[in-house]
Design a protein around this motif. Structure first.
Motif, mmCIF file in Angstrom:
data_model
loop_
_atom_site.group_PDB
_atom_site.id
_atom_site.type_symbol
_atom_site.label_atom_id
_atom_site.label_comp_id
_atom_site.label_asym_id
_atom_site.label_seq_id
_atom_site.Cartn_x
_atom_site.Cartn_y
_atom_site.Cartn_z
ATOM 1 N N SER A 90 0.836 -1.207 0.000
ATOM 2 C CA SER A 90 0.000 0.000 0.000
ATOM 3 C C SER A 90 0.866 1.250 0.000
ATOM 4 O O SER A 90 0.532 2.248 -0.648
ATOM 5 C CB SER A 90 -0.929 0.006 1.215
ATOM 6 O OG SER A 90 -1.840 -1.067 1.152
ATOM 7 N N LYS A 91 1.984 1.196 0.740
ATOM 8 C CA LYS A 91 2.896 2.347 0.783
ATOM 9 C C LYS A 91 3.488 2.614 -0.600
ATOM 10 O O LYS A 91 3.549 3.758 -1.057
ATOM 11 C CB LYS A 91 4.015 2.083 1.795
ATOM 12 C CG LYS A 91 4.986 3.268 1.965
ATOM 13 C CD LYS A 91 6.012 2.956 3.016
ATOM 14 C CE LYS A 91 7.022 4.097 3.151
ATOM 15 N NZ LYS A 91 6.427 5.293 3.759
ATOM 16 N N LEU A 92 3.905 1.537 -1.269
ATOM 17 C CA LEU A 92 4.442 1.694 -2.622
ATOM 18 C C LEU A 92 3.355 2.134 -3.590
ATOM 19 O O LEU A 92 3.597 2.939 -4.490
ATOM 20 C CB LEU A 92 5.061 0.380 -3.100
ATOM 21 C CG LEU A 92 6.452 0.048 -2.554
ATOM 22 C CD1 LEU A 92 6.900 -1.312 -3.042
ATOM 23 C CD2 LEU A 92 7.464 1.112 -2.977
ATOM 24 N N SER A 93 2.148 1.601 -3.415
ATOM 25 C CA SER A 93 1.038 1.957 -4.305
ATOM 26 C C SER A 93 0.739 3.447 -4.232
ATOM 27 O O SER A 93 0.430 4.084 -5.239
ATOM 28 C CB SER A 93 -0.223 1.161 -3.948
ATOM 29 O OG SER A 93 -0.042 -0.208 -4.221
ATOM 30 N N ALA A 94 0.830 4.006 -3.011
ATOM 31 C CA ALA A 94 0.578 5.428 -2.838
ATOM 32 C C ALA A 94 1.574 6.272 -3.630
ATOM 33 O O ALA A 94 1.249 7.371 -4.087
ATOM 34 C CB ALA A 94 0.647 5.789 -1.357
ATOM 35 N N LYS A 95 2.796 5.733 -3.802
ATOM 36 C CA LYS A 95 3.817 6.448 -4.566
ATOM 37 C C LYS A 95 3.691 6.185 -6.067
ATOM 38 O O LYS A 95 4.005 7.038 -6.891
ATOM 39 C CB LYS A 95 5.225 6.024 -4.097
ATOM 40 C CG LYS A 95 5.437 6.073 -2.599
ATOM 41 C CD LYS A 95 5.106 7.424 -2.012
ATOM 42 C CE LYS A 95 5.244 7.408 -0.500
ATOM 43 N NZ LYS A 95 4.780 8.679 0.103
ATOM 44 N N MET A 96 3.224 4.977 -6.397
ATOM 45 C CA MET A 96 3.100 4.613 -7.813
ATOM 46 C C MET A 96 1.877 5.225 -8.479
ATOM 47 O O MET A 96 1.889 5.533 -9.669
ATOM 48 C CB MET A 96 3.017 3.089 -7.965
ATOM 49 C CG MET A 96 4.299 2.350 -7.668
ATOM 50 S SD MET A 96 4.156 0.610 -8.143
ATOM 51 C CE MET A 96 2.846 0.059 -7.044
ATOM 52 N N ASN A 97 0.806 5.366 -7.717
ATOM 53 C CA ASN A 97 -0.474 5.760 -8.305
ATOM 54 C C ASN A 97 -0.429 7.038 -9.141
ATOM 55 O O ASN A 97 -1.030 7.080 -10.223
ATOM 56 C CB ASN A 97 -1.546 5.877 -7.214
ATOM 57 C CG ASN A 97 -2.062 4.517 -6.787
ATOM 58 O OD1 ASN A 97 -1.916 3.525 -7.506
ATOM 59 N ND2 ASN A 97 -2.673 4.454 -5.614
ATOM 60 N N PRO A 98 0.253 8.094 -8.668
ATOM 61 C CA PRO A 98 0.319 9.304 -9.522
ATOM 62 C C PRO A 98 0.948 9.016 -10.885
ATOM 63 O O PRO A 98 0.494 9.559 -11.906
ATOM 64 C CB PRO A 98 1.185 10.266 -8.704
ATOM 65 C CG PRO A 98 0.983 9.832 -7.283
ATOM 66 C CD PRO A 98 0.867 8.345 -7.354
ATOM 67 N N GLU A 99 1.985 8.173 -10.924
ATOM 68 C CA GLU A 99 2.618 7.819 -12.198
ATOM 69 C C GLU A 99 1.675 6.985 -13.066
ATOM 70 O O GLU A 99 1.583 7.193 -14.277
ATOM 71 C CB GLU A 99 3.910 7.049 -11.948
ATOM 72 C CG GLU A 99 4.981 7.864 -11.234
ATOM 73 C CD GLU A 99 6.260 7.075 -11.038
ATOM 74 O OE1 GLU A 99 6.750 6.512 -12.030
ATOM 75 O OE2 GLU A 99 6.760 7.021 -9.894
ATOM 76 N N VAL B 246 6.582 1.003 -14.820
ATOM 77 C CA VAL B 246 6.398 1.608 -13.500
ATOM 78 C C VAL B 246 6.461 0.534 -12.420
ATOM 79 O O VAL B 246 7.160 0.692 -11.406
ATOM 80 C CB VAL B 246 5.050 2.366 -13.425
ATOM 81 C CG1 VAL B 246 4.787 2.824 -11.981
ATOM 82 C CG2 VAL B 246 5.064 3.561 -14.361
ATOM 83 N N TYR B 247 5.753 -0.569 -12.635
ATOM 84 C CA TYR B 247 5.776 -1.658 -11.659
ATOM 85 C C TYR B 247 7.179 -2.254 -11.524
ATOM 86 O O TYR B 247 7.624 -2.589 -10.429
ATOM 87 C CB TYR B 247 4.779 -2.754 -12.055
ATOM 88 C CG TYR B 247 3.353 -2.445 -11.644
ATOM 89 C CD1 TYR B 247 2.940 -2.608 -10.325
ATOM 90 C CD2 TYR B 247 2.428 -1.987 -12.573
ATOM 91 C CE1 TYR B 247 1.638 -2.332 -9.938
ATOM 92 C CE2 TYR B 247 1.123 -1.697 -12.203
ATOM 93 C CZ TYR B 247 0.729 -1.870 -10.880
ATOM 94 O OH TYR B 247 -0.557 -1.582 -10.501
ATOM 95 N N PRO C 85 1.807 -6.282 -10.377
ATOM 96 C CA PRO C 85 0.461 -5.695 -10.356
ATOM 97 C C PRO C 85 -0.515 -6.505 -9.513
ATOM 98 O O PRO C 85 -1.508 -5.987 -9.022
ATOM 99 C CB PRO C 85 0.041 -5.704 -11.834
ATOM 100 C CG PRO C 85 1.328 -5.738 -12.591
ATOM 101 C CD PRO C 85 2.268 -6.527 -11.749
ATOM 102 N N THR C 86 -0.205 -7.785 -9.340
ATOM 103 C CA THR C 86 -1.095 -8.662 -8.563
ATOM 104 C C THR C 86 -0.623 -8.830 -7.115
ATOM 105 O O THR C 86 -1.157 -9.674 -6.398
ATOM 106 C CB THR C 86 -1.185 -10.048 -9.225
ATOM 107 O OG1 THR C 86 0.125 -10.636 -9.279
ATOM 108 C CG2 THR C 86 -1.754 -9.950 -10.624
#
Length: 372
Positions: free
Chosen positions: A64-73, A100-101, A108-109
Motif C-alpha cells: 500500500s505504501k508503494l502503491s501510494a507512490k506509484m499511483n500518480p505515475e 512503472v511496476y 500488479p497482482t
C-alpha cells in the motif's frame, strides 16, 4: 445457518484447522483455569489468528505504501492514453505501466495475492465462530445426552421441526439426525427451552440441565452469545432489565465504532493524490469505509451476539496490529525498499531464465521525488 461443519472448497479444510485451535483454547481454559466460556474463547481465538496473520498484514501495508507512490505515475499514464482505443496505444500504455511496476520492483497482482491468502482464513474464521459446537467437542458433547433422548422419543421430529424452522434451520436439507438437532438446540431461545420441557415431560429435568450447561458456556458479560442483541433487547424491555438492554445495544455500537477506527488506521500509510481521478476514487473508498461499519451495526442486531463479540475483538486486534505495523512502515526507506524488491524480482527472473531488470538513475530519482 448450520452448526454442522462446512465442506466448502478450501474454506472447509481451513475451518477444520482453525476449529482445532478453537477447541484447544477451550480445553486449555477448562483444564488450567476451570473456565468454560465460549465468549472468552472467541476473544482469545481472534487474538491468536490475527497474530498469525500479522506477516500478511505487514506485506499488504508495504504494498500500500508503494502503491501510494506509484499511483500518480500510473494515473499520469492513464491520462496520457485516455480515449485512445487503438491497439498501438493500448500496447504502449501496457508497456509504460509495466515499466512503472518494474521500477518499484512489485507485481500488479501483489496486493491480490495477499488478499487471496487472507480471504479463505477470514471466511473460515467466521464459520468457526458461527458454528462453535461443530468444532468444539465439549460444547457438542454437552448436548448429546439430550439429543439421544430426543431421537429415541416418538413424535420428537414434529416438535423440533417447529423450533428449527423458527431458527432458520432446514431439516429437509440436513436430515433429522444428531447434528441437525444440535444445530437446533444451540439456537434455542429461553422460550424454546420452555417448549421442549413441556413437550418432553419424561426428561424435562435433562432439558433444564442442558439449558443450564449452555447458559454457563454461552453467557458472556451477562449476554447469551447464541442469541441476537435484538432478541436480548426485546427480552430486557419486557422484563425491565435495563442493564441487559444497554449491554445488548453496546455490541452493535462497539462493532461499528471499532471497525471504523480500524479502517482509518489501515489507510493511514497511504498518501492521497490531488488529481481528479484519484480524488474520485478516494471519495468512493471513503464512502465505502464509512458504509461498511454502519452495515456491521445493522447486521449485529440480528446475528448471534457471539459474532458481534468477534467483530469487536477482531477490530480491536487489527487496530493494535495496524499501529505497530504503521510505525514499522514509517521507518522504511522507500529507495531501500524498492532496491530490495527489484533484487528479489531479478532472482525470480533468473530462475525463470529471464534477463534481470534494472532501475535507472532517472527512475530512482523519480521514486525519491514521489517519496518527498
Amino acid at each position: 445457518m448450520l452448526i454442522t461443519k462446512t465442506n466448502t472448497f478450501i474454506i472447509g479444510p481451513v475451518a477444520t484447522l482453525l476449529g482445532f485451535i478453537m477447541n484447544a483454547i477451550f480445553i486449555f481454559l477448562s483444564s488450567v483455569f476451570h473456565v468454560e466460556n465460549i465468549g472468552l474463547c472467541i476473544i482469545l481465538f481472534t487474538i491468536i489468528i490475527y497474530g498469525i496473520m500479522t506477516p500478511l498484514t505487514y506485506k499488504q501495508q508495504k504494498f500500500s505504501k508503494l502503491s501510494a507512490k506509484m499511483n500518480p505515475e500510473l494515473q499520469k499514464i492513464q491520462k496520457k492514453y485516455k480515449g485512445k482505443q487503438d491497439q498501438a496505444s493500448m500496447m504502449k500504455m501496457n508497456e509504460e505501466t509495466k515499466e512503472v511496476y518494474a521500477k518499484y520492483g512489485v507485481s500488479p497482482t501483489g496486493s491480490c495475492v495477499q488478499m487471496l491468502i487472507q480471504l479463505p482464513i477470514l471466511f473460515a474464521l467466521y464459520r468457526v465462530i458461527w458454528n462453535v459446537p461443530a468444532y468444539v467437542g465439549s460444547v457438542k458433547n454437552a448436548f448429546m445426552p439430550l439429543v439421544e433422548k430426543i431421537l429415541a422419543t416418538s413424535g420428537s421430529q414434529e416438535v423440533l421441526s417447529e423450533i428449527a424452522k423458527a431458527n432458520n434451520i432446514n431439516f429437509e436439507k440436513l436430515g433429522y439426525a444428531a447434528n441437525s438437532i444440535v444445530d437446533t438446540l444451540y439456537k434455542c431461545k429461553p422460550t424454546d427451552w420452555e417448549t421442549l420441557a413441556e413437550k418432553f415431560p419424561d426428561f424435562s429435568d435433562l432439558v433444564t440441565k442442558t439449558q443450564g450447561e449452555m447458559d454457563r458456556m454461552n453467557y458472556f458479560l451477562g449476554l447469551n452469545i447464541a442469541d441476537s442483541p435484538l432478541n436480548i433487547i426485546r427480552s430486557g424491555l419486557e422484563s425491565g432489565a435495563i442493564l441487559l438492554v444497554i449491554g445488548a445495544l453496546l455490541i452493535p455500537i462497539l462493532s461499528g465504532l471499532t471497525q471504523w477506527f480500524s479502517v482509518k488506521l489501515s489507510t493511514a500509510a497511504t498518501t492521497p493524490s490531488n488529481n481528479s481521478e484519484g480524488g474520485t476514487m478516494e471519495a468512493s473508498m471513503k464512502m465505502m469505509n464509512n458504509v461498511m461499519p454502519l452495515m456491521s451495526v445493522v447486521f449485529c442486531f440480528t446475528l448471534p451476539t457471539g459474532l458481534g463479540i468477534y467483530w469487536v475483538a477482531s477490530a480491536v486486534v487489527r487496530m493494535i496490529q495496524q499501529i505497530i505495523v504503521n510505525k514499522q512502515i514509517d521507518k522504511i526507506d522507500l529507495d531501500e525498499m524498492i532496491q530490495k524488491n527489484v533484487e528479489k524480482n531479478n532472482e525470480k527472473r533468473k530462475k525463470m531464465g529471464l534477463p534481470p531488470q534494472t532501475i535507472s538513475k532517472q527512475a530512482m530519482m523519480a521514486a525519491s521525488k514521489q517519496a518527498d
